[in-house]
Design an enzyme around this catalytic site. Structure first.
Site, PDB file in Angstrom:
ATOM      1  N   TYR A 198      -0.351   2.440 -12.077  1.00 17.49           N
ATOM      2  CA  TYR A 198       1.306   3.017 -11.147  1.00 17.49           C
ATOM      3  C   TYR A 198       2.404   2.584 -11.329  1.00 17.49           C
ATOM      4  O   TYR A 198       3.424   3.217 -10.614  1.00 17.49           O
ATOM      5  CB  TYR A 198       0.919   3.902  -9.854  1.00 17.49           C
ATOM      6  N   GLY A 238      -0.804   6.453 -13.118  1.00 17.74           N
ATOM      7  CA  GLY A 238      -2.126   6.217 -11.874  1.00 17.74           C
ATOM      8  C   GLY A 238      -2.162   7.124 -10.672  1.00 17.74           C
ATOM      9  O   GLY A 238      -2.651   7.127  -9.388  1.00 17.74           O
ATOM     10  N   ASN A 289     -14.657   4.362   0.604  1.00 18.79           N
ATOM     11  CA  ASN A 289     -12.987   4.728   0.746  1.00 18.79           C
ATOM     12  C   ASN A 289     -12.131   5.472   1.300  1.00 18.79           C
ATOM     13  O   ASN A 289     -11.435   5.550   2.180  1.00 18.79           O
ATOM     14  CB  ASN A 289     -11.966   4.572  -1.042  1.00 18.79           C
ATOM     15  N   LYS A 328     -14.651  -1.683   0.879  1.00 14.07           N
ATOM     16  CA  LYS A 328     -15.122  -0.353   0.144  1.00 14.07           C
ATOM     17  C   LYS A 328     -16.543  -1.399   0.533  1.00 14.07           C
ATOM     18  O   LYS A 328     -18.087   1.006   0.161  1.00 14.07           O
ATOM     19  CB  LYS A 328     -15.102  -0.041  -1.294  1.00 14.07           C
ATOM     20  N   THR A 367       1.190  -1.386   0.104  1.00 14.32           N
ATOM     21  CA  THR A 367       0.024  -0.469   0.031  1.00 14.32           C
ATOM     22  C   THR A 367       0.739   1.600  -0.146  1.00 14.32           C
ATOM     23  O   THR A 367       1.650   0.971   0.862  1.00 14.32           O
ATOM     24  CB  THR A 367      -1.093   0.199   1.696  1.00 14.32           C
ATOM     25  N   GLY A 376     -11.650  -0.246 -21.599  1.00 16.21           N
ATOM     26  CA  GLY A 376     -12.025  -0.956 -19.985  1.00 16.21           C
ATOM     27  C   GLY A 376     -12.784  -0.043 -19.489  1.00 16.21           C
ATOM     28  O   GLY A 376     -12.969   0.549 -18.776  1.00 16.21           O
ATOM     29  N   ASP A 422     -16.378  -8.327 -23.039  1.00 15.98           N
ATOM     30  CA  ASP A 422     -16.948  -7.188 -21.293  1.00 15.98           C
ATOM     31  C   ASP A 422     -18.273  -6.557 -22.172  1.00 15.98           C
ATOM     32  O   ASP A 422     -18.569  -5.437 -21.259  1.00 15.98           O
ATOM     33  CB  ASP A 422     -15.444  -6.491 -21.077  1.00 15.98           C
ATOM     34  N   GLY A 430     -14.345  -1.618 -16.148  1.00 11.97           N
ATOM     35  CA  GLY A 430     -14.595  -2.720 -15.410  1.00 11.97           C
ATOM     36  C   GLY A 430     -14.593  -1.849 -14.035  1.00 11.97           C
ATOM     37  O   GLY A 430     -13.012  -1.222 -13.876  1.00 11.97           O
ATOM     38  N   GLY A 431     -14.478  -2.524 -12.263  1.00  7.99           N
ATOM     39  CA  GLY A 431     -13.392  -1.710 -11.979  1.00  7.99           C
ATOM     40  C   GLY A 431     -13.814   0.280 -11.816  1.00  7.99           C
ATOM     41  O   GLY A 431     -14.398   0.973 -11.316  1.00  7.99           O
TER      42      GLY A 431
END
Length: 293
Positions: free
Chosen positions: A231, A252, A96, A75, A26, A134, A161, A136-137
């Site tokens: 990132y 990111g 978050n 979350k 993290t 994309g 997708d 998703g998420g």
């Protein structure tokens, strides 16, 4: 439970934490440490690794903190332990960041703040054509925020997708009936138009498979700028290609830092200059690069 970046003990020290299940890598502790230090605040910031089935037992302790951040898989589960949700958290049914307001615990979603502030710092016109790879998420959030901001949004996805993309389109249309959305296969992205911004929300190019790019060069050439949510590495192959073409390309880490800035605005009312935020982004990118070498 691990403590991170504990400042010297004093009566005014405020307590915060990052809540997740696996937090070995993290970046939240060092990012928040820098933000606290810039305002000379005394603080404690803990790393709380909690399994989903243990969350209920940790709720009382979490509510004793001044505030805390939340990452996967909590979350949604954490919502049961908040007293109120900000509009951002209601929109995504995801929290978050929690702030303790005199014993009342309010949940926020600062991911969307981090995304919007990153893009705005790039001086992007969100009313033009925006290409998203994309959905998703985090990609779902980016699609919704871009569309609500007025983008002419193109969403490129794998054939598998396509149902997910259509569901996201349905969600957006429910919020903004006149939203402009075009869904295409990632192998059929139009290159005869100009995209103000190409946004990558898929994992292609992420460490350790860093020699992959989510789109062909023709798509990058058709784009004015690039934002890649990855990132690690600091510069994905997509970003490298974009920069070689003279385009602005941002990774990111910017979004990660900007969402943390939003948390500090919520917790303490602190404000930061663009220069201060950029300096932290640069520091954290270098730290990640060193950590994975």
């Amino acid at each position: 439970m691990r403590k991170f970046f504990i400042k010297k003990e004093c009566k005014m020290s405020r307590k915060y934490a990052i809540l997740g299940e696996t937090l070995k890598h993290t970046m939240s502790p060092p990012i928040h440490a820098r933000l606290f230090e810039l305002k000379n605040r005394e603080y404690e910031y803990e790393i709380l690794e909690v399994k989903p089935e243990e969350l209920k037992d940790k709720a009382e302790y979490l509510n004793s903190l001044n505030g805390y951040n939340i990452t996967i898989p909590h979350k949604i589960g954490i919502i049961d332990y908040t007293d109120e949700l900000d509009q951002s958290a209601k929109r995504y049914h995801s929290v978050n960041c929690v702030n303790n307001k005199n014993g009342r615990h309010v949940g926020y979603n600062t991911d969307c703040d981090g995304f919007l502030r990153t893009v705005r710092a790039m001086n992007i016109d969100f009313t033009g054509k925006i290409l998203l790879i994309g959905c998703g998420g985090v990609g779902r959030m980016m699609a919704i925020e871009a569309a609500l901001a007025g983008a002419d949004l193109y969403i490129a996805v794998l054939e598998s997708d396509m149902p997910l993309a259509k569901q996201v389109e349905k969600e957006i249309k429910a919020m903004k009936s006149d939203a402009r959305i075009t869904i295409v296969l990632n192998t059929e992205i139009p290159t005869d138009v100009h995209y103000e911004l190409l946004m990558n929300a898929c994992p292609v190019g992420m460490y350790p498979k860093t020699n992959a790019c989510p789109v062909p060069d023709e798509v990058i050439k058709a784009s004015g700028a690039v934002f890649d949510v990855i990132y690690n590495p600091r510069e994905t192959l997509l970003m490298q290609k974009a920069k070689a073409m003279g385009k602005n390309a941002v990774g990111g880490m910017a979004m990660l830092v900007w969402q943390a800035v939003s948390a500090h605005e919520i917790w303490d009312g602190d404000e930061y200059t663009d220069e201060e935020v950029q300096s932290i982004i640069d520091e954290m990118e270098i730290a990640v690069e060193k950590d994975f070498k």
